[in-house]
Enzyme design. Sequence first.
Site, PDB file in Angstrom:
ATOM      1  N   PHE A   1      10.434  39.846 -12.265  1.00 50.17           N
ATOM      2  CA  PHE A   1       9.565  40.486 -12.881  1.00 50.17           C
ATOM      3  C   PHE A   1       8.778  41.168 -11.930  1.00 50.17           C
ATOM      4  CE2 PHE A   1       5.089  40.724 -14.686  1.00 50.17           C
ATOM      5  CZ  PHE A   1       5.355  40.437 -16.051  1.00 50.17           C
TER       6      PHE A   1
ATOM      7  N   THR B   1       3.825  44.020  -8.360  1.00 51.45           N
ATOM      8  CA  THR B   1       3.452  44.338  -7.094  1.00 51.45           C
ATOM      9  C   THR B   1       3.884  45.354  -6.350  1.00 51.45           C
ATOM     10  OG1 THR B   1       2.778  41.908  -6.945  1.00 51.45           O
ATOM     11  CG2 THR B   1       2.598  43.116  -5.027  1.00 51.45           C
ATOM     12  N   GLU B   2       3.404  46.118  -5.511  1.00 52.29           N
ATOM     13  CA  GLU B   2       3.810  47.043  -4.783  1.00 52.29           C
ATOM     14  C   GLU B   2       2.953  47.291  -3.442  1.00 52.29           C
ATOM     15  OE1 GLU B   2       3.081  50.944  -6.816  1.00 52.29           O
ATOM     16  OE2 GLU B   2       4.525  50.415  -8.337  1.00 52.29           O
TER      17      GLU B   2
ATOM     18  N   GLY C   1      -1.282  44.288  -5.771  1.00 55.21           N
ATOM     19  CA  GLY C   1      -0.726  43.240  -6.529  1.00 55.21           C
ATOM     20  C   GLY C   1      -1.743  42.848  -7.665  1.00 55.21           C
ATOM     21  N   SER C   2      -2.837  43.730  -7.780  1.00 58.47           N
ATOM     22  CA  SER C   2      -3.962  43.204  -8.802  1.00 58.47           C
ATOM     23  C   SER C   2      -4.051  44.139  -9.768  1.00 58.47           C
ATOM     24  CB  SER C   2      -5.011  42.609  -8.090  1.00 58.47           C
ATOM     25  OG  SER C   2      -4.677  41.582  -6.960  1.00 58.47           O
TER      26      SER C   2
ATOM     27  N   ILE D   1      -4.854  11.889   6.223  1.00 59.63           N
ATOM     28  CA  ILE D   1      -4.350  10.408   6.082  1.00 59.63           C
ATOM     29  C   ILE D   1      -3.115  10.245   7.228  1.00 59.63           C
ATOM     30  CG2 ILE D   1      -3.354   8.616   4.874  1.00 59.63           C
ATOM     31  CD1 ILE D   1      -4.741   9.181   2.466  1.00 59.63           C
TER      32      ILE D   1
ATOM     33  N   GLY E   1      -3.180  12.003   9.927  1.00 58.00           N
ATOM     34  CA  GLY E   1      -3.613  12.282  11.232  1.00 58.00           C
ATOM     35  C   GLY E   1      -2.561  13.266  12.029  1.00 58.00           C
TER      36      GLY E   1
ATOM     37  N   GLU F   1       0.855  35.409  -8.201  1.00 58.93           N
ATOM     38  CA  GLU F   1       0.580  35.991  -9.507  1.00 58.93           C
ATOM     39  C   GLU F   1      -0.878  35.869  -9.790  1.00 58.93           C
ATOM     40  OE1 GLU F   1       2.838  33.962 -12.628  1.00 58.93           O
ATOM     41  OE2 GLU F   1       4.599  34.042 -11.297  1.00 58.93           O
TER      42      GLU F   1
HETATM   43  C1  LIG Z   1       5.893  33.661  -3.099  1.00 61.18           C
HETATM   44  C2  LIG Z   1       5.603  34.836  -3.840  1.00 61.18           C
HETATM   45  C3  LIG Z   1       6.126  35.396  -5.137  1.00 61.18           C
HETATM   46  C4  LIG Z   1       5.884  36.458  -5.510  1.00 61.18           C
HETATM   47  N1  LIG Z   1       6.471  36.917  -6.534  1.00 61.18           N
HETATM   48  C5  LIG Z   1       6.087  38.015  -7.387  1.00 61.18           C
HETATM   49  C6  LIG Z   1       7.105  38.414  -8.558  1.00 61.18           C
HETATM   50  O1  LIG Z   1       7.860  37.936  -8.763  1.00 61.18           O
HETATM   51  N2  LIG Z   1       6.648  39.781  -8.738  1.00 61.18           N
HETATM   52  C7  LIG Z   1       5.509  40.345  -8.571  1.00 61.18           C
HETATM   53  O2  LIG Z   1       5.304  41.516  -9.308  1.00 61.18           O
HETATM   54  N3  LIG Z   1       4.753  40.014  -7.534  1.00 61.18           N
HETATM   55  C8  LIG Z   1       4.811  38.836  -7.041  1.00 61.18           C
HETATM   56  N4  LIG Z   1       4.493  38.259  -5.787  1.00 61.18           N
HETATM   57  C9  LIG Z   1       3.239  39.122  -5.223  1.00 61.18           C
HETATM   58  C10 LIG Z   1       1.727  38.464  -5.650  1.00 61.18           C
HETATM   59  O3  LIG Z   1       1.866  38.195  -7.216  1.00 61.18           O
HETATM   60  C11 LIG Z   1       0.812  39.482  -5.364  1.00 61.18           C
HETATM   61  O4  LIG Z   1       0.781  39.569  -3.995  1.00 61.18           O
HETATM   62  C12 LIG Z   1      -0.716  38.820  -5.566  1.00 61.18           C
HETATM   63  O5  LIG Z   1      -0.986  39.209  -6.986  1.00 61.18           O
HETATM   64  C13 LIG Z   1      -1.780  39.143  -4.878  1.00 61.18           C
HETATM   65  O6  LIG Z   1      -1.684  40.629  -4.637  1.00 61.18           O
HETATM   66  P1  LIG Z   1      -1.863  41.421  -3.365  1.00 61.18           P
HETATM   67  O7  LIG Z   1      -1.309  40.552  -2.412  1.00 61.18           O
HETATM   68  O8  LIG Z   1      -1.708  42.970  -3.331  1.00 61.18           O
HETATM   69  O9  LIG Z   1      -3.523  41.354  -3.245  1.00 61.18           O
HETATM   70  P2  LIG Z   1      -4.495  42.463  -3.396  1.00 61.18           P
HETATM   71  O10 LIG Z   1      -4.666  42.716  -4.794  1.00 61.18           O
HETATM   72  O11 LIG Z   1      -4.583  43.416  -2.403  1.00 61.18           O
HETATM   73  O12 LIG Z   1      -5.839  41.534  -3.221  1.00 61.18           O
HETATM   74  C14 LIG Z   1      -6.349  41.374  -1.969  1.00 61.18           C
HETATM   75  C15 LIG Z   1      -7.779  40.528  -2.070  1.00 61.18           C
HETATM   76  O13 LIG Z   1      -8.691  41.566  -2.811  1.00 61.18           O
HETATM   77  C16 LIG Z   1      -9.400  41.122  -3.646  1.00 61.18           C
HETATM   78  N5  LIG Z   1      -9.386  42.057  -5.118  1.00 61.18           N
HETATM   79  C17 LIG Z   1      -8.411  42.592  -5.396  1.00 61.18           C
HETATM   80  N6  LIG Z   1      -8.836  43.576  -6.444  1.00 61.18           N
HETATM   81  C18 LIG Z   1      -9.909  43.015  -6.851  1.00 61.18           C
HETATM   82  C19 LIG Z   1     -10.928  43.380  -7.717  1.00 61.18           C
HETATM   83  N7  LIG Z   1     -10.769  44.467  -8.579  1.00 61.18           N
HETATM   84  N8  LIG Z   1     -12.105  42.531  -7.432  1.00 61.18           N
HETATM   85  C20 LIG Z   1     -12.439  41.555  -6.669  1.00 61.18           C
HETATM   86  N9  LIG Z   1     -11.415  41.467  -5.793  1.00 61.18           N
HETATM   87  C21 LIG Z   1     -10.260  41.990  -5.836  1.00 61.18           C
HETATM   88  C22 LIG Z   1      -8.388  39.687  -4.473  1.00 61.18           C
HETATM   89  O14 LIG Z   1      -9.054  38.915  -4.856  1.00 61.18           O
HETATM   90  C23 LIG Z   1      -7.497  39.142  -2.714  1.00 61.18           C
HETATM   91  O15 LIG Z   1      -8.692  38.353  -2.310  1.00 61.18           O
HETATM   92  C24 LIG Z   1       4.536  37.176  -5.275  1.00 61.18           C
HETATM   93  C25 LIG Z   1       4.146  36.749  -3.880  1.00 61.18           C
HETATM   94  C26 LIG Z   1       4.379  35.661  -3.268  1.00 61.18           C
HETATM   95  C27 LIG Z   1       3.816  35.292  -1.941  1.00 61.18           C
END
Ligand SMILES: Cc1cc2nc3c(=O)[nH]c(=O)nc-3n(C[C@H](O)[C@H](O)[C@H](O)COP(=O)(O)OP(=O)(O)OC[C@H]3O[C@@H](n4cnc5c(N)ncnc54)[C@H](O)[C@@H]3O)c2cc1C
Length: 379
Positions: free
Chosen positions: A122, A125-126, A130-131, A336, A338, A362
Amino acid sequence: MDFTLTKEQLLIQKMARDFAQQAIKPVVEQIEKENAVPAEILQGLAELDLFGLAMPEQYGGANAGYESYVLAMEQIARVCTGPAMIISAHSLGLGAISNFGSDEQKAQYMPKSCKGEHIASFAFTEPGTGSDPKQLTTSAVKDGDYYVINGTKRFISNASYPGPLVLFAIESESGKPTAFIVDKLCPGYSVSQPWDKLGWHGGDLVDIYLKDVKVPAANVLGQAGDGYPILQYGIAYGKIGMNSVALGTTLAAYEEAVHYAKEKTHRGQSIAKFQAIQLKIAEIAMLYESSRWMAYRLGFLANKPKSYRDFAKEAALSKVVVGRNAMEAARHAMDIHGSYGLMNDYEIARIYRDAAMGPQVEGVLDMQKIIVAGDILFG
Ligand SMILES: Cc1cc2nc3c(=O)[nH]c(=O)nc-3n(C[C@H](O)[C@H](O)[C@H](O)COP(=O)(O)OP(=O)(O)OC[C@H]3O[C@@H](n4cnc5c(N)ncnc54)[C@H](O)[C@@H]3O)c2cc1C
């Protein structure tokens, strides 16, 4: 309200526990070092139906319900999070196809995936986000009966394995996020070297590069321009797996803490005699117990959600609690141990690193709180 597990659920839980203990445990160190899950372990998980446990029988699934999925995943993650991460991300992609796919799409993509011959992904993320779906830059340009897709997807689980990928891109005619089913490893599809993650070793995590990837227009999942509900659904349902991994990690922390507290001695007696140690053990037990019921309940709700919006809120709420509990349980267990806990010879070191993963994946925890508050205040 009945909290008793059915005979079938107990059987599935035991099956997963036995497999994890007998087949996965002996290779945990190898998985940690090589950051790859051996093919025979994936095959064993497939033979237990874990790639299609909650999926409908009609398309090759076991139709055992999401509670059974949580029970099995907890037991796998208790021993090793890598294989559990693979199944979790796979179920996220496959669940989206099962819920939004046409009959033809389901018939084409689900049976092999349910049997573990294909592993689903799925990709939202780019590098830029990621959000936030509004910041997607991957493009899908309509060209007759095809779309031509270009872009980069970051941190995508299972992207090196063959199988279907549910990919989000901006569709040219609507200008909006749209979900496409892409066959991984097709012409124009390539991946980076695996990311060297803090925890969840063995779980495949790479970036995907899409260069003029041609996808039939019939592979649009749902409607063009209407990818957002699929994204919301996928991310909400994906949290069932995320919770299960965090729950298994909490259980592992609990067991390691109890084991070490009884084994380590001071002046000839186990450190379990210290009240400070007892308080920590009690804290971990409470964290595990509260996570357990929240994670199991989310599995229960997933089978028949009141509405997807309601489920998304429940999923977000439980992800915060269960993810945080795993970190706290691992921290107490580390205390626990240490200084010994800081040594990679001790399992708690791996558990501690694994526990740190869930809250960032996610959807970070703050984003989950925003979903919860949005539903309570403005829903
Ligand atoms: C092991 C692993 C598996 C993964 N698998 C997948 C996958 O299969 N498919 C996929 O698509 N992605 C995947 N990811 C990506 C992951 O889901 C995203 O990296 C994650 O959702 C966070 O996105 P970001 O790192 O770009 O953070 P960002 O979106 O850049 O956020 C960074 C910070 O800014 C804050 N922030 C961002 N927007 C806002 C807002 N509007 N309001 C308030 N705060 C905000 C966030 O809370 C966070 O603290 C994976 C990541 C890992 C580490």
